[in-house]
Design a protein around this motif. Structure first.
Motif, PDB file in Angstrom:
ATOM      1  N   HIS A   1      57.823  34.155  37.887  1.00 25.73           N
ATOM      2  CA  HIS A   1      58.816  32.857  37.782  1.00 25.73           C
ATOM      3  C   HIS A   1      57.749  31.510  38.120  1.00 25.73           C
ATOM      4  O   HIS A   1      56.850  31.088  38.055  1.00 25.73           O
ATOM      5  CB  HIS A   1      59.155  32.540  39.341  1.00 25.73           C
ATOM      6  N   ARG A   2      57.892  31.247  36.872  1.00 27.79           N
ATOM      7  CA  ARG A   2      56.849  29.637  35.773  1.00 27.79           C
ATOM      8  C   ARG A   2      55.780  30.033  36.291  1.00 27.79           C
ATOM      9  O   ARG A   2      54.804  29.068  36.992  1.00 27.79           O
ATOM     10  CB  ARG A   2      57.467  28.503  37.329  1.00 27.79           C
ATOM     11  N   VAL A   3      55.449  30.962  35.646  1.00 34.04           N
ATOM     12  CA  VAL A   3      54.067  31.674  35.635  1.00 34.04           C
ATOM     13  C   VAL A   3      53.204  30.587  35.212  1.00 34.04           C
ATOM     14  O   VAL A   3      51.461  30.312  35.369  1.00 34.04           O
ATOM     15  CB  VAL A   3      54.188  33.693  34.865  1.00 34.04           C
TER      16      VAL A   3
ATOM     17  N   ILE B   1      45.384  31.635  37.611  1.00 33.07           N
ATOM     18  CA  ILE B   1      45.302  32.398  38.839  1.00 33.07           C
ATOM     19  C   ILE B   1      45.123  34.025  37.861  1.00 33.07           C
ATOM     20  O   ILE B   1      45.952  34.076  37.178  1.00 33.07           O
ATOM     21  CB  ILE B   1      47.057  32.680  39.702  1.00 33.07           C
ATOM     22  N   PRO B   2      44.037  34.740  38.136  1.00 35.63           N
ATOM     23  CA  PRO B   2      44.359  35.999  37.503  1.00 35.63           C
ATOM     24  C   PRO B   2      45.213  36.639  37.000  1.00 35.63           C
ATOM     25  O   PRO B   2      45.907  36.725  35.661  1.00 35.63           O
ATOM     26  CB  PRO B   2      43.047  36.739  37.953  1.00 35.63           C
ATOM     27  N   HIS B   3      46.028  36.636  38.125  1.00 34.17           N
ATOM     28  CA  HIS B   3      47.667  37.719  37.785  1.00 34.17           C
ATOM     29  C   HIS B   3      48.236  37.093  37.021  1.00 34.17           C
ATOM     30  O   HIS B   3      49.211  37.939  36.834  1.00 34.17           O
ATOM     31  CB  HIS B   3      47.709  38.918  38.995  1.00 34.17           C
ATOM     32  N   PHE B   4      48.163  35.743  37.406  1.00 33.70           N
ATOM     33  CA  PHE B   4      49.199  34.553  36.085  1.00 33.70           C
ATOM     34  C   PHE B   4      49.059  34.932  34.676  1.00 33.70           C
ATOM     35  O   PHE B   4      49.813  34.982  33.832  1.00 33.70           O
ATOM     36  CB  PHE B   4      49.171  33.557  36.724  1.00 33.70           C
ATOM     37  N   GLN B   5      47.585  34.850  34.836  1.00 36.27           N
ATOM     38  CA  GLN B   5      46.729  34.606  33.795  1.00 36.27           C
ATOM     39  C   GLN B   5      47.350  36.144  32.536  1.00 36.27           C
ATOM     40  O   GLN B   5      47.499  36.316  31.305  1.00 36.27           O
ATOM     41  CB  GLN B   5      45.426  34.714  33.478  1.00 36.27           C
TER      42      GLN B   5
ATOM     43  N   ILE C   1      41.667  42.569  44.493  1.00 42.47           N
ATOM     44  CA  ILE C   1      43.250  42.071  44.570  1.00 42.47           C
ATOM     45  C   ILE C   1      42.861  41.200  45.632  1.00 42.47           C
ATOM     46  O   ILE C   1      43.869  39.945  45.197  1.00 42.47           O
ATOM     47  CB  ILE C   1      43.615  43.078  44.969  1.00 42.47           C
ATOM     48  N   VAL C   2      42.120  40.829  46.462  1.00 38.27           N
ATOM     49  CA  VAL C   2      42.079  40.140  48.195  1.00 38.27           C
ATOM     50  C   VAL C   2      42.438  38.539  47.134  1.00 38.27           C
ATOM     51  O   VAL C   2      42.287  37.587  47.096  1.00 38.27           O
ATOM     52  CB  VAL C   2      41.192  40.431  48.714  1.00 38.27           C
ATOM     53  N   ASP C   3      41.074  39.060  46.310  1.00 42.94           N
ATOM     54  CA  ASP C   3      39.986  37.345  46.238  1.00 42.94           C
ATOM     55  C   ASP C   3      41.171  36.605  45.161  1.00 42.94           C
ATOM     56  O   ASP C   3      41.539  35.708  44.466  1.00 42.94           O
ATOM     57  CB  ASP C   3      38.868  37.896  45.077  1.00 42.94           C
ATOM     58  N   ASP C   4      42.254  37.909  44.360  1.00 37.05           N
ATOM     59  CA  ASP C   4      43.189  37.344  42.826  1.00 37.05           C
ATOM     60  C   ASP C   4      44.623  36.315  43.537  1.00 37.05           C
ATOM     61  O   ASP C   4      44.481  35.363  44.080  1.00 37.05           O
ATOM     62  CB  ASP C   4      43.746  38.117  42.221  1.00 37.05           C
ATOM     63  N   TRP C   5      44.854  36.942  44.985  1.00 40.98           N
ATOM     64  CA  TRP C   5      45.763  36.391  46.015  1.00 40.98           C
ATOM     65  C   TRP C   5      45.692  35.116  46.446  1.00 40.98           C
ATOM     66  O   TRP C   5      46.075  35.312  47.168  1.00 40.98           O
ATOM     67  CB  TRP C   5      46.235  37.920  46.899  1.00 40.98           C
ATOM     68  N   VAL C   6      44.510  35.804  47.256  1.00 41.44           N
ATOM     69  CA  VAL C   6      43.898  34.434  47.864  1.00 41.44           C
ATOM     70  C   VAL C   6      44.067  33.112  47.084  1.00 41.44           C
ATOM     71  O   VAL C   6      44.981  31.739  47.200  1.00 41.44           O
ATOM     72  CB  VAL C   6      42.540  34.183  47.775  1.00 41.44           C
ATOM     73  N   GLN C   7      43.556  33.061  45.564  1.00 41.04           N
ATOM     74  CA  GLN C   7      44.010  31.681  44.375  1.00 41.04           C
ATOM     75  C   GLN C   7      45.484  31.933  44.170  1.00 41.04           C
ATOM     76  O   GLN C   7      46.189  30.355  44.045  1.00 41.04           O
ATOM     77  CB  GLN C   7      43.505  32.109  43.311  1.00 41.04           C
ATOM     78  N   MET C   8      45.970  32.509  44.610  1.00 36.83           N
ATOM     79  CA  MET C   8      47.608  32.277  44.545  1.00 36.83           C
ATOM     80  C   MET C   8      48.162  32.660  45.884  1.00 36.83           C
ATOM     81  O   MET C   8      48.963  31.208  45.410  1.00 36.83           O
ATOM     82  CB  MET C   8      48.811  34.262  44.318  1.00 36.83           C
ATOM     83  N   TYR C   9      47.670  32.492  46.665  1.00 37.96           N
ATOM     84  CA  TYR C   9      48.233  31.762  48.241  1.00 37.96           C
ATOM     85  C   TYR C   9      47.587  30.264  48.336  1.00 37.96           C
ATOM     86  O   TYR C   9      48.596  29.303  49.124  1.00 37.96           O
ATOM     87  CB  TYR C   9      48.100  32.621  49.206  1.00 37.96           C
TER      88      TYR C   9
END
Length: 292
Positions: free
Chosen positions: A102-104, A110-114, A237-245
């Motif tokens: 959503h609204r990527v 964010i890496p996994h948004f990229q 994965i955790v480092d990626d998700w920290v950016q997401m949160y």
């Protein structure tokens, strides 16, 4: 001809398979696991192949008209998706429905948004007919936290107070199946969101109300969250998700009125609410000593 489901054994994919079977649509499911292939429903045609090995994909696409593509977060996520798109082109597939976010582009740092953005762009450049289904954070992610909720009365997902328009996975799957077979949605990105923007405190309050015991929000300390998460998840994965949160805490990810209007049109009803989700799955979150 059949629809090929890629990513059909995970949280969303299993629901896509369910809706496809309910609609009596013939499907083939691509999996890397012989054991998973053997456990698929009887009306599903399994095919064992690997998105990292494009030479294994050619036969998987024979007789395929449409594709649902959901490949997991990983170091080769973009390459995997491009391999699938190339195989779809060669097979003459008529449409691909890809699960993005959503609204990527609001979270493009964010890496996994990229990776989702790169895959969207590859699909658009391919010349294939497409629809993107774009979900917010899943209600069903909360199953990961059931022990924290039931044993300690803590909701630990640190998404803050800016608001998320979270969504039920079943709404994602239903919208994806409708997109596969309805040309009205060709070329569109369908936002998948719930009817309300929830904060971390809102989520804890709804859990408390629906479960009948006090649940507190675990707070916004991302360093503490990451330290715990790295005990069970890979550090990258955790480092990626920290950016997401961090993005969620600072900006939120909130559906607009037009997002919800389009989704309601696609579903033919309002999207499911978080309270309804918790009410339905209340036994999952109850302490073991409580009988519901």
């Amino acid at each position: 001809m059949k629809t090929l489901i890629i990513g059909g054994t995970g949280t969303v994919g299993t629901q896509v398979v369910k809706y496809m079977l309910q609609a009596k649509q013939p499907i083939r499911l691509l999996t890397t696991s012989v054991h998973k292939a053997a456990r698929l429903p009887v009306y599903v045609d399994p095919y064992v192949a690997n998105l990292d090995e494009p030479e294994t994909l050619t036969k998987a696409f024979v007789g395929i008209d449409k594709v649902f593509l959901l490949n997991p977060q990983g170091h080769t996520e973009v390459e995997q998706a491009i391999n699938a798109v190339n195989a779809a082109q060669k097979a003459g597939v008529s449409k691909i429905v890809y699960q993005s976010i959503h609204r990527v582009r609001q979270g493009a740092h964010i890496p996994h948004f990229q990776t989702k953005i790169a895959i969207e762009e590859a699909i658009m450049a391919s010349g294939l007919n497409y629809t993107f289904v774009c979900p917010n954070n899943f209600y069903q992610n909360d199953f990961w936290f059931k022990d924290a909720v039931s044993a300690y009365g803590i909701y630990p997902q640190p998404y803050g107070e800016a608001g998320l328009s979270r969504v039920d996975v079943r709404d994602i799957a239903e919208a994806a199946v409708k997109a596969l077979f309805n040309s009205e949605y060709d070329g569109l990105s369908i936002p998948l969101a719930g009817p309300e923007a929830l904060t971390g405190e809102d989520t804890a309050a709804i859990l408390s109300e629906e479960l009948g015991f006090k649940v507190n929000y675990g707070g916004n300390d991302l360093a503490a969250w990451a330290a715990q998460a790295k005990l069970i998840l890979p550090a990258w994965i955790v480092d990626d998700w920290v950016q997401m949160y961090q993005f969620f805490q600072e900006k939120g990810l909130v559906a607009t009125a037009s997002d919800l209007q389009l989704l309601t049109h696609v579903l033919g009803r309002a999207p499911r609410s978080y309270a309804a989700f918790v009410r339905e799955y209340a036994p999952v979150f109850q302490p073991e000593s409580v009988t519901v």
